[in-house]
Design a protein around this motif. Structure first.
Motif, PDB file in Angstrom:
ATOM      1  N   UNK B  31      19.039  18.387 -71.066  1.00  0.00           N
ATOM      2  CA  UNK B  31      19.738  17.223 -70.508  1.00  0.00           C
ATOM      3  C   UNK B  31      18.813  16.295 -69.735  1.00  0.00           C
ATOM      4  N   UNK B  32      17.553  16.709 -69.527  1.00  0.00           N
ATOM      5  CA  UNK B  32      16.642  15.878 -68.735  1.00  0.00           C
ATOM      6  C   UNK B  32      16.027  14.782 -69.586  1.00  0.00           C
ATOM      7  N   UNK B  33      15.797  13.615 -68.972  1.00  0.00           N
ATOM      8  CA  UNK B  33      15.130  12.552 -69.727  1.00  0.00           C
ATOM      9  C   UNK B  33      13.656  12.887 -69.913  1.00  0.00           C
ATOM     10  N   UNK B  34      13.183  12.893 -71.145  1.00  0.00           N
ATOM     11  CA  UNK B  34      11.759  13.122 -71.399  1.00  0.00           C
ATOM     12  C   UNK B  34      11.017  11.789 -71.468  1.00  0.00           C
ATOM     13  N   UNK B  35      11.763  10.705 -71.629  1.00  0.00           N
ATOM     14  CA  UNK B  35      11.162   9.373 -71.692  1.00  0.00           C
ATOM     15  C   UNK B  35      11.997   8.437 -70.840  1.00  0.00           C
ATOM     16  N   UNK B  36      11.555   7.210 -70.712  1.00  0.00           N
ATOM     17  CA  UNK B  36      12.329   6.209 -70.005  1.00  0.00           C
ATOM     18  C   UNK B  36      12.064   6.172 -68.518  1.00  0.00           C
ATOM     19  N   UNK B  37      12.921   5.429 -67.802  1.00  0.00           N
ATOM     20  CA  UNK B  37      12.683   5.092 -66.407  1.00  0.00           C
ATOM     21  C   UNK B  37      12.612   6.313 -65.498  1.00  0.00           C
ATOM     22  N   UNK B  38      13.615   7.212 -65.590  1.00  0.00           N
ATOM     23  CA  UNK B  38      13.662   8.366 -64.689  1.00  0.00           C
ATOM     24  C   UNK B  38      12.463   9.271 -64.894  1.00  0.00           C
ATOM     25  N   UNK B  39      12.066   9.481 -66.147  1.00  0.00           N
ATOM     26  CA  UNK B  39      10.913  10.333 -66.437  1.00  0.00           C
ATOM     27  C   UNK B  39       9.636   9.706 -65.878  1.00  0.00           C
ATOM     28  N   UNK B  40       9.500   8.381 -66.042  1.00  0.00           N
ATOM     29  CA  UNK B  40       8.310   7.679 -65.540  1.00  0.00           C
ATOM     30  C   UNK B  40       8.259   7.769 -64.014  1.00  0.00           C
ATOM     31  N   UNK B  41       9.423   7.658 -63.378  1.00  0.00           N
ATOM     32  CA  UNK B  41       9.501   7.721 -61.922  1.00  0.00           C
ATOM     33  C   UNK B  41       9.037   9.093 -61.423  1.00  0.00           C
ATOM     34  N   UNK B  42       9.577  10.161 -62.016  1.00  0.00           N
ATOM     35  CA  UNK B  42       9.186  11.523 -61.623  1.00  0.00           C
ATOM     36  C   UNK B  42       7.677  11.735 -61.801  1.00  0.00           C
ATOM     37  N   UNK B  43       7.163  11.198 -62.907  1.00  0.00           N
ATOM     38  CA  UNK B  43       5.759  11.375 -63.250  1.00  0.00           C
ATOM     39  C   UNK B  43       4.836  10.724 -62.214  1.00  0.00           C
ATOM     40  N   UNK B  44       5.279   9.610 -61.629  1.00  0.00           N
ATOM     41  CA  UNK B  44       4.427   8.860 -60.702  1.00  0.00           C
ATOM     42  C   UNK B  44       4.502   9.373 -59.262  1.00  0.00           C
ATOM     43  N   UNK B  45       5.450  10.274 -58.960  1.00  0.00           N
ATOM     44  CA  UNK B  45       5.642  10.691 -57.560  1.00  0.00           C
ATOM     45  C   UNK B  45       4.400  11.355 -56.928  1.00  0.00           C
ATOM     46  N   UNK B  46       3.789  12.373 -57.556  1.00  0.00           N
ATOM     47  CA  UNK B  46       2.672  13.040 -56.862  1.00  0.00           C
ATOM     48  C   UNK B  46       1.524  12.092 -56.510  1.00  0.00           C
ATOM     49  N   UNK B  47       1.122  11.240 -57.432  1.00  0.00           N
ATOM     50  CA  UNK B  47       0.037  10.296 -57.173  1.00  0.00           C
ATOM     51  C   UNK B  47       0.377   9.343 -56.038  1.00  0.00           C
TER      52      UNK B  47
END
Lengths: 238, 102
Positions: B31-47
């Motif tokens: 059910x998790x987004x692998x692409x799109x806005x939410x996925x991009x947001x999660x990906x950018x958090x640690x940096x």
């Protein structure tokens, strides 16, 4: 019914541990540094063992040291938990990719196994999965090696830290900033990182000047990552 | 001092949220987004979080911290490893402070 993948548990377990040795060397380096800095931040040896043993998440543990206070009464419990939550949110995406390692009936076993996943062993396991060698035992083998290394090196670092009386006089207070900087540089994936990092830096600087405490870390992190997601969206639409 | 109730609560809380997220990713995989806005947001958090940690320390510090950050970056880009980069940064800040104080 894949007999080829489950003849013996120990084969893929040790294969996973072996495959993870190169990244575990880097885990050991970060573990020692974290232990030394933890002592400097006033974290006791017992707390070092509890945090590395129970939380087991590098970036979140480094950020926790920045928030830590030596007097228990002023310890920011809420911000510590919130920071761990936000920094670790990315694991939602990482562990989701490990779903093929578990059959539909193995949800509980799979969920429990996720405790031992770290960025490093996840990356190695995903690489092995692409070659058809990735199994739950492979993941567990690398995970157990990384976990014991992280715990042991944190204890070593904390013990070594006692040899240093006044960190500032040797410039060792800068070790914090240097480590964060290295962690950040290691995350560089390309030009897509410029906007989120720059926006996060600016938001953090402004927030640090306006709001006392450590809120600048969370505010900078949220604003910067949102800016990155918006920038990604704009670039893909065009 | 061994520990305090406050520290134990904080550590258990950190451990709980971390485990829930790690297990949640696996359980919600479909059910998790692998692409799109939410996925991009999660990906950018640690940096973004790490950039937020570094930036104020460099701005509020003296020229010594800025010089040391440049040295750390240079050594890391060349060697790609933590220890030399950190040692270079610490040595640079030590020397730069001596030099600026002189």
């Amino acid at each position: 019914m894949s007999d080829a993948a489950t003849p013996r548990f120990s084969d893929p377990f040790f294969a996973g541990a072996r495959a993870c040795i190169p990244v575990v060397i880097s885990v050991a380096a970060y573990g020692v540094v974290w232990g030394v800095l933890a002592r400097g931040a006033g974290v006791s040896l017992l707390e070092v063992i509890m945090m590395s043993g129970l939380v087991f998440a590098g970036s979140a543990q480094f950020v926790a040291l920045d928030l830590w206070t030596t007097t228990p009464a002023t310890l920011p419990i809420g911000p510590l938990i919130l920071a761990a939550l936000i920094i670790n949110l990315r694991y939602l995406l990482l562990t989701a990719t490990l779903r093929p390692l578990f059959r539909p009936g193995q949800q509980v076993k799979g969920a429990l196994t996720m405790f031992i996943v770290s960025d490093e062993t996840w990356a190695i396991t995903l690489g092995a999965m692409a070659k058809g060698r990735g199994t739950a035992a492979f993941l567990l083998g690398g995970g157990v090696l990384a976990y014991t290394t992280w715990l042991a090196t944190a204890v070593i670092g904390h013990t070594l830290g006692s040899a240093i009386d006044d960190p500032r006089s040797y410039g060792l207070d800068f070790a914090f900033t240097a480590t964060f900087l290295v962690l950040l540089l290691g995350m560089w994936k390309g030009k897509g990182d410029v906007i989120p990092w720059l926006v996060a830096a600016l938001a953090a600087i402004v927030t640090a000047k306006m709001i006392p405490g450590s809120w600048y870390i969370l505010i900078g992190g949220m604003v910067g990552s949102l800016a990155g997601a918006i920038a990604d969206k704009v670039r893909h639409v065009d | 001092m061994w520990t305090s109730p406050e520290a134990v609560i904080a550590i258990l809380g950190m451990a709980l949220v971390t485990f829930v997220i790690k297990a949640g990713g696996l359980l919600l995989a479909n059910r998790l987004p692998q692409h799109g806005f939410a996925a991009a947001w999660l990906k950018h958090i640690p940096g973004a979080v790490l950039a937020s940690l570094v930036a104020p320390a460099l701005v509020t510090g003296s020229a010594a911290e800025v010089i040391a950050a440049a040295v750390t970056t240079l050594v890391y880009v060349t060697t790609r490893s933590l220890f030399p980069a950190m040692a270079g940064g610490v040595l640079a800040v030590y020397l730069a402070r001596l030099w600026l104080a002189a």
